[in-house]
Design an enzyme around this catalytic site. Structure first.
Site, PDB file in Angstrom:
ATOM      1  CG  ASP A  16      -2.176   0.837   1.028  1.00 22.56           C
ATOM      2  OD1 ASP A  16      -2.381   1.357  -0.085  1.00 22.56           O
ATOM      3  OD2 ASP A  16      -2.952   0.983   1.991  1.00 22.56           O
ATOM      4  CB  CYS A 239      -5.808   4.408  -2.874  1.00 25.37           C
ATOM      5  SG  CYS A 239      -6.721   3.354  -4.005  1.00 25.37           S
ATOM      6  CG  ASN A 248      -1.375   3.260   4.103  1.00 25.23           C
ATOM      7  OD1 ASN A 248      -1.021   3.558   2.978  1.00 25.23           O
ATOM      8  ND2 ASN A 248      -2.283   2.344   4.345  1.00 25.23           N
TER       9      ASN A 248
HETATM   10  P1  HMG Z   1      -9.808  -5.005 -16.497  1.00 24.14           P
HETATM   11  O1  HMG Z   1      -9.122  -4.203 -17.554  1.00 24.14           O
HETATM   12  O2  HMG Z   1     -11.247  -4.712 -16.198  1.00 24.14           O
HETATM   13  O3  HMG Z   1      -9.662  -6.567 -16.787  1.00 24.14           O
HETATM   14  O4  HMG Z   1      -8.941  -4.867 -15.168  1.00 24.14           O
HETATM   15  P2  HMG Z   1     -10.436  -7.482 -17.793  1.00 24.14           P
HETATM   16  O5  HMG Z   1     -11.003  -8.620 -17.007  1.00 24.14           O
HETATM   17  O6  HMG Z   1     -11.350  -6.680 -18.685  1.00 24.14           O
HETATM   18  O7  HMG Z   1      -9.242  -8.024 -18.709  1.00 24.14           O
HETATM   19  C1  HMG Z   1      -8.487  -7.157 -19.563  1.00 24.14           C
HETATM   20  C2  HMG Z   1      -7.104  -7.746 -19.762  1.00 24.14           C
HETATM   21  O8  HMG Z   1      -6.412  -7.713 -18.514  1.00 24.14           O
HETATM   22  C3  HMG Z   1      -7.108  -9.216 -20.218  1.00 24.14           C
HETATM   23  O9  HMG Z   1      -5.946  -9.401 -21.009  1.00 24.14           O
HETATM   24  C4  HMG Z   1      -6.908  -9.965 -18.921  1.00 24.14           C
HETATM   25  O10 HMG Z   1      -6.325 -11.231 -19.092  1.00 24.14           O
HETATM   26  C5  HMG Z   1      -5.962  -9.029 -18.182  1.00 24.14           C
HETATM   27  P3  HMG Z   1      -6.058  -9.506 -22.619  1.00 24.14           P
HETATM   28  O11 HMG Z   1      -6.996 -10.659 -22.849  1.00 24.14           O
HETATM   29  O12 HMG Z   1      -6.612  -8.173 -23.048  1.00 24.14           O
HETATM   30  O13 HMG Z   1      -4.628  -9.737 -23.020  1.00 24.14           O
HETATM   31  N1  HMG Z   1      -6.071  -9.164 -16.717  1.00 24.14           N
HETATM   32  C6  HMG Z   1      -5.014  -9.275 -15.893  1.00 24.14           C
HETATM   33  N2  HMG Z   1      -3.695  -9.289 -16.101  1.00 24.14           N
HETATM   34  C7  HMG Z   1      -2.907  -9.432 -15.027  1.00 24.14           C
HETATM   35  N3  HMG Z   1      -3.364  -9.558 -13.766  1.00 24.14           N
HETATM   36  C8  HMG Z   1      -4.680  -9.539 -13.518  1.00 24.14           C
HETATM   37  C9  HMG Z   1      -5.569  -9.387 -14.607  1.00 24.14           C
HETATM   38  N4  HMG Z   1      -6.909  -9.330 -14.696  1.00 24.14           N
HETATM   39  C10 HMG Z   1      -7.205  -9.193 -15.975  1.00 24.14           C
HETATM   40  N5  HMG Z   1      -5.110  -9.652 -12.253  1.00 24.14           N
HETATM   41  C11 HMG Z   1      -8.251  -5.405 -12.935  1.00 24.14           C
HETATM   42  C12 HMG Z   1      -9.362  -5.464 -13.951  1.00 24.14           C
HETATM   43  C13 HMG Z   1      -8.822  -5.835 -11.609  1.00 24.14           C
HETATM   44  C14 HMG Z   1      -7.120  -6.327 -13.343  1.00 24.14           C
HETATM   45  C15 HMG Z   1      -7.712  -3.946 -12.876  1.00 24.14           C
HETATM   46  O14 HMG Z   1      -8.794  -3.113 -12.625  1.00 24.14           O
HETATM   47  C16 HMG Z   1      -6.675  -3.745 -11.812  1.00 24.14           C
HETATM   48  O15 HMG Z   1      -5.585  -4.278 -11.886  1.00 24.14           O
HETATM   49  N6  HMG Z   1      -6.988  -2.939 -10.818  1.00 24.14           N
HETATM   50  C17 HMG Z   1      -6.070  -2.723  -9.713  1.00 24.14           C
HETATM   51  C18 HMG Z   1      -6.511  -1.612  -8.876  1.00 24.14           C
HETATM   52  C19 HMG Z   1      -5.605  -1.469  -7.664  1.00 24.14           C
HETATM   53  O16 HMG Z   1      -4.669  -2.199  -7.425  1.00 24.14           O
HETATM   54  N7  HMG Z   1      -5.914  -0.441  -6.904  1.00 24.14           N
HETATM   55  C20 HMG Z   1      -5.219  -0.157  -5.703  1.00 24.14           C
HETATM   56  C21 HMG Z   1      -5.570  -1.104  -4.609  1.00 24.14           C
HETATM   57  S1  HMG Z   1      -5.625  -0.283  -3.065  1.00 24.14           S
HETATM   58  C22 HMG Z   1      -7.228  -0.233  -2.564  1.00 24.14           C
HETATM   59  O17 HMG Z   1      -8.097  -0.520  -3.321  1.00 24.14           O
HETATM   60  C23 HMG Z   1      -7.521   0.154  -1.170  1.00 24.14           C
HETATM   61  C24 HMG Z   1      -6.869  -0.703  -0.105  1.00 24.14           C
HETATM   62  O18 HMG Z   1      -5.513  -0.347   0.020  1.00 24.14           O
HETATM   63  C25 HMG Z   1      -7.558  -0.440   1.235  1.00 24.14           C
HETATM   64  C26 HMG Z   1      -7.503   0.973   1.737  1.00 24.14           C
HETATM   65  O19 HMG Z   1      -6.495   1.687   1.525  1.00 24.14           O
HETATM   66  O20 HMG Z   1      -8.468   1.337   2.437  1.00 24.14           O
HETATM   67  C27 HMG Z   1      -6.972  -2.175  -0.380  1.00 24.14           C
HETATM   68 MG    MG Z   2      -4.513   1.927   2.318  1.00 24.52          MG
END
Ligand code: HMG
Ligand code: MG
Length: 286
Positions: A16, A239, A248
């Protein structure tokens, strides 16, 4: 005042803390940070995310980081936003995973490109698969208090996500003030209500220090009976899909406060503060 004898601090800096850094951080530097944190005594850390490298480029080395954590023999949590991520985490032998779903639908759509309800549906096969592999499941409710897009987040929106996580058998539920807008009153009230509704669930508090209320929120959460908290070395973090979210809660501040209150943790404060300058040097923001 209720003061727990002991709390668990889960260090989330390597994930994070670093995920939002705009300049590339070398895998070697990330490994150095993780090994130093392990030496300071953390028995659990969030170290990486199996996200799409186009969405979060800083986590593109997740396979190599996992393999390093396995070599070190530490218990680490890897974020897995979807089934594809889970398969990658299983292949990398990650011992613990975290799913993360926004109580705010708009945030969830921006963060993982699905509605809250679609993400919860995807959790059904994910939980089944992870349980078959004996993987510990942390389930985040992100934006559990306020949201930069929709404003207030209602208790019912949080409960909607929590109900599903409990039903699916999450091993712990992490309640996130993702953009650091919560205050001690809402934290106490919301967490106390959740604890009454789900007495057998293990909750974690995850606070950001945007409004400098993270420590006060920890104390409020303790009053509601929470004894597990996330924090980030050097206060690194933010984030990528939450505008305005700054660092954080800093692990140093948390450890300093709880030590003075006589609360035990497994972390050595002196060892931790030796790491702080290096951790901060990795960030362009702190
Ligand atoms: P998407 O573009 O909607 O995925 O991303 P899709 O299902 O439409 O697929 C598109 C392409 O991506 C495909 O490839 C998939 O295979 C590939 P293609 O067929 O075009 O060659 N794909 C992937 N490749 C690698 N790894 C994967 C994956 N999934 C699909 N996992 C996705 C959807 C979830 C992947 C994208 O939106 C993403 O990576 N998001 C990450 C967001 C993130 O990390 N945000 C920060 C997190 S922190 C948070 O949320 C808060 C937290 O810290 C708590 C707090 O602070 O309170 C947890
Ligand atoms: Mg956080």
């Amino acid at each position: 005042m209720f003061i727990p004898k002991e709390i668990e601090i889960i260090e989330v800096g390597p994930r994070d803390g670093l995920q939002n850094e705009p300049l590339p951080i070398s895998t070697e530097d990330k490994k150095k940070l993780i090994s130093q944190l392990a030496k300071a005594g953390f028995s659990r850390m969030e170290t990486t995310s199996f996200v799409h490298p186009k969405w979060v480029p800083q986590m593109a080395d997740c396979e190599e980081i996992s393999s390093y954590c396995n070599e070190l023999g530490i218990t680490y949590i890897a974020l897995t936003p979807n089934l594809k991520a889970l398969e990658r985490a299983i292949a990398a032998k990650a011992p613990q995973i975290a799913v993360f779903i926004g109580a705010s639908n708009t945030f969830n759509k921006k963060n993982i490109n699905k509605t809250t309800s679609e993400s919860l549906d995807e959790c059904v096969p994910m939980f089944e698969r992870a349980k078959k592999e004996d993987i510990f499941i942390r389930a985040y409710i992100s934006m559990a208090f306020k949201c930069p897009f929709q404003g207030d987040v209602s208790f019912d929106e949080v409960k909607y996500v929590c109900d599903r996580f409990v039903e699916l058998g999450a091993d712990e539920i992490d309640v996130g003030d993702t953009n650091g807008q919560a205050d001690p009153k809402i934290v106490y009230e919301r967490l106390a209500r959740l604890r009454v509704l789900y007495p057998d669930t293990s909750f974690v508090g995850h606070f950001h220090d945007t409004e400098k209320m993270a420590l006060a929120n920890v104390v409020a959460a303790m009053q509601a009976g929470i004894t597990k908290f996330d924090s980030s070395v050097g206060g690194l973090g933010g984030c990528p899909y939450s505008p305005g979210a700054t660092g954080n809660l800093s692990t140093e501040d948390l450890l300093n406060m709880v030590s003075r209150m006589g609360i035990k943790t497994e972390v050595d404060y002196n060892e931790l503060t030796k790491i702080t300058p290096f951790a901060k040097s990795l960030s362009s923001k702190v």
